[in-house]
Design a protein around this motif. Sequence first.
Motif, PDB file in Angstrom:
ATOM      1  N   ALA A 132      45.656  55.120 -12.012  1.00  0.00           N
ATOM      2  CA  ALA A 132      44.436  55.696 -11.950  1.00  0.00           C
ATOM      3  C   ALA A 132      45.257  56.814 -10.618  1.00  0.00           C
ATOM      4  O   ALA A 132      46.164  56.417 -10.305  1.00  0.00           O
ATOM      5  CB  ALA A 132      43.756  54.782 -11.556  1.00  0.00           C
ATOM      6  N   ARG A 147      41.767  57.460 -15.411  1.00  0.00           N
ATOM      7  CA  ARG A 147      42.456  55.774 -15.060  1.00  0.00           C
ATOM      8  C   ARG A 147      42.297  55.517 -16.637  1.00  0.00           C
ATOM      9  O   ARG A 147      42.310  56.522 -17.691  1.00  0.00           O
ATOM     10  CB  ARG A 147      40.436  55.127 -14.364  1.00  0.00           C
ATOM     11  CG  ARG A 147      41.365  53.813 -14.919  1.00  0.00           C
ATOM     12  CD  ARG A 147      39.523  52.913 -14.396  1.00  0.00           C
ATOM     13  NE  ARG A 147      39.646  51.037 -13.838  1.00  0.00           N
ATOM     14  CZ  ARG A 147      38.907  50.502 -14.271  1.00  0.00           C
ATOM     15  NH1 ARG A 147      38.016  51.085 -13.977  1.00  0.00           N
ATOM     16  NH2 ARG A 147      38.943  49.523 -13.458  1.00  0.00           N
ATOM     17  N   GLY A 151      41.722  50.217 -18.103  1.00  0.00           N
ATOM     18  CA  GLY A 151      41.298  50.129 -16.946  1.00  0.00           C
ATOM     19  C   GLY A 151      41.959  49.051 -16.084  1.00  0.00           C
ATOM     20  O   GLY A 151      41.404  47.606 -14.882  1.00  0.00           O
ATOM     21  N   LEU A 155      39.851  51.168  -9.800  1.00  0.00           N
ATOM     22  CA  LEU A 155      38.714  52.374  -9.575  1.00  0.00           C
ATOM     23  C   LEU A 155      37.075  52.277  -9.787  1.00  0.00           C
ATOM     24  O   LEU A 155      37.032  52.135 -11.331  1.00  0.00           O
ATOM     25  CB  LEU A 155      39.897  53.356 -10.789  1.00  0.00           C
ATOM     26  CG  LEU A 155      39.206  55.180 -10.163  1.00  0.00           C
ATOM     27  CD1 LEU A 155      40.112  54.793  -7.903  1.00  0.00           C
ATOM     28  CD2 LEU A 155      39.687  55.341 -10.941  1.00  0.00           C
ATOM     29  N   ASN A 169      40.343  52.330  -4.706  1.00  0.00           N
ATOM     30  CA  ASN A 169      41.080  51.327  -5.816  1.00  0.00           C
ATOM     31  C   ASN A 169      39.602  50.255  -5.125  1.00  0.00           C
ATOM     32  O   ASN A 169      40.452  49.310  -5.250  1.00  0.00           O
ATOM     33  CB  ASN A 169      41.881  51.414  -5.758  1.00  0.00           C
ATOM     34  CG  ASN A 169      42.526  51.271  -4.531  1.00  0.00           C
ATOM     35  OD1 ASN A 169      41.757  52.207  -3.700  1.00  0.00           O
ATOM     36  ND2 ASN A 169      44.205  51.177  -4.972  1.00  0.00           N
ATOM     37  N   PRO A 187      37.175  53.255 -17.966  1.00  0.00           N
ATOM     38  CA  PRO A 187      38.498  52.972 -18.298  1.00  0.00           C
ATOM     39  C   PRO A 187      38.654  54.238 -19.739  1.00  0.00           C
ATOM     40  O   PRO A 187      38.069  54.463 -20.189  1.00  0.00           O
ATOM     41  CB  PRO A 187      38.853  52.103 -18.956  1.00  0.00           C
ATOM     42  CG  PRO A 187      37.738  50.883 -18.065  1.00  0.00           C
ATOM     43  CD  PRO A 187      36.766  51.579 -17.882  1.00  0.00           C
TER      44      PRO A 187
END
Length: 254
Positions: A132, A147, A151, A155, A169, A187
Motif C-alpha cells: 500500500a 492498495r 488487500g 489501509l 494503516n 483492495p
Amino acid sequence: MLAVFEKAIGNPPEELKLPSMGLESMKSRQEIAEIVQSLWPDSTVYGLSNGNFMASTHENESPSQPSSIVVTDDIFCIFTGALENTTELRRHYGLSRQATDAMVVVAAYKVLRDRAPYPSDQVIKDLEGKFAFILFDARAGTLFIARDREGCIELQWGMAGDGSLVCCNDPNIIREACGKSCAPFPPGCIFINGSGLTSFVHPLYKVRAVGREDDNGHICGVMFQVDLYTRLPSIPRTGSATNWADNAAVHGGE
C-alpha cells in the motif's frame, strides 16, 4: 503511514460521511496531528502547506511488511509492504540496485504524470506483491493512493471534521480522527484526487460505495467495491489530447 489533506486537495468521496452516528467525534487536522504525536511518538512527520501533512513510523512494524519513505523532486511517497518483482521494475525504470520499493513507485508515478494520456491501471498493475502506498506530488498537487489486489496491507481512509481526507494503516488513528466516517480502502484500487477511485484489477468497471445499516435502519458504515454489472464508458487510450483519467472519473457511488 498516514496522510491528512484538506478537502481541496484530498477530495474525499462524500460517501465516507454517510454513517449518521459519531459525527461529533470527527477531528480537525490539528487535532489529528496531536493524536499522531500521542500514538506515534517516534514518527517522522512531513509538514506540507496549509496544515496538510504525512507521517510514518516503524513502531510495531512487521519484518515482512516494512515501510520505506522517499522524498524527491517535491514528491513524497510512503510505501508499506514488499514488491515481489522489484528487480524487474528497477531495470524497467532504469533505477539502481539500491532503489527501494518507494523509489520504484515514484518512478512509476512519473511515467503516469509525464506521459499522459496514460492509463494508471497499466502502470500499477505491473506492481506485484503485498503493498500500500500514499504519494503526494507537491508541485502538481496530485495525491495518489493504492492498495494491492488482495488487500494484504492494512489501509483505511476517512473524512475528518473539516472535510479533510485521512488515510492511514493504523485503525486506531482512523477511529480517533474520523469516528465512524471511515472505511477500508478497497483492495486492487487506486485513488487520484483529480479523477477519483478506480480499480486497476477491473479498470472497465465502476467502484461504488455500499452502505451498511444497523437494526434501526441507520447507516453505520460504508464499503467500496467494484460493480461488475456497470461498465465505464469506453476510454480512448491513444490519440486523445484529454487526460484519460478525467473521462474515467468515478466519484463514490455515482
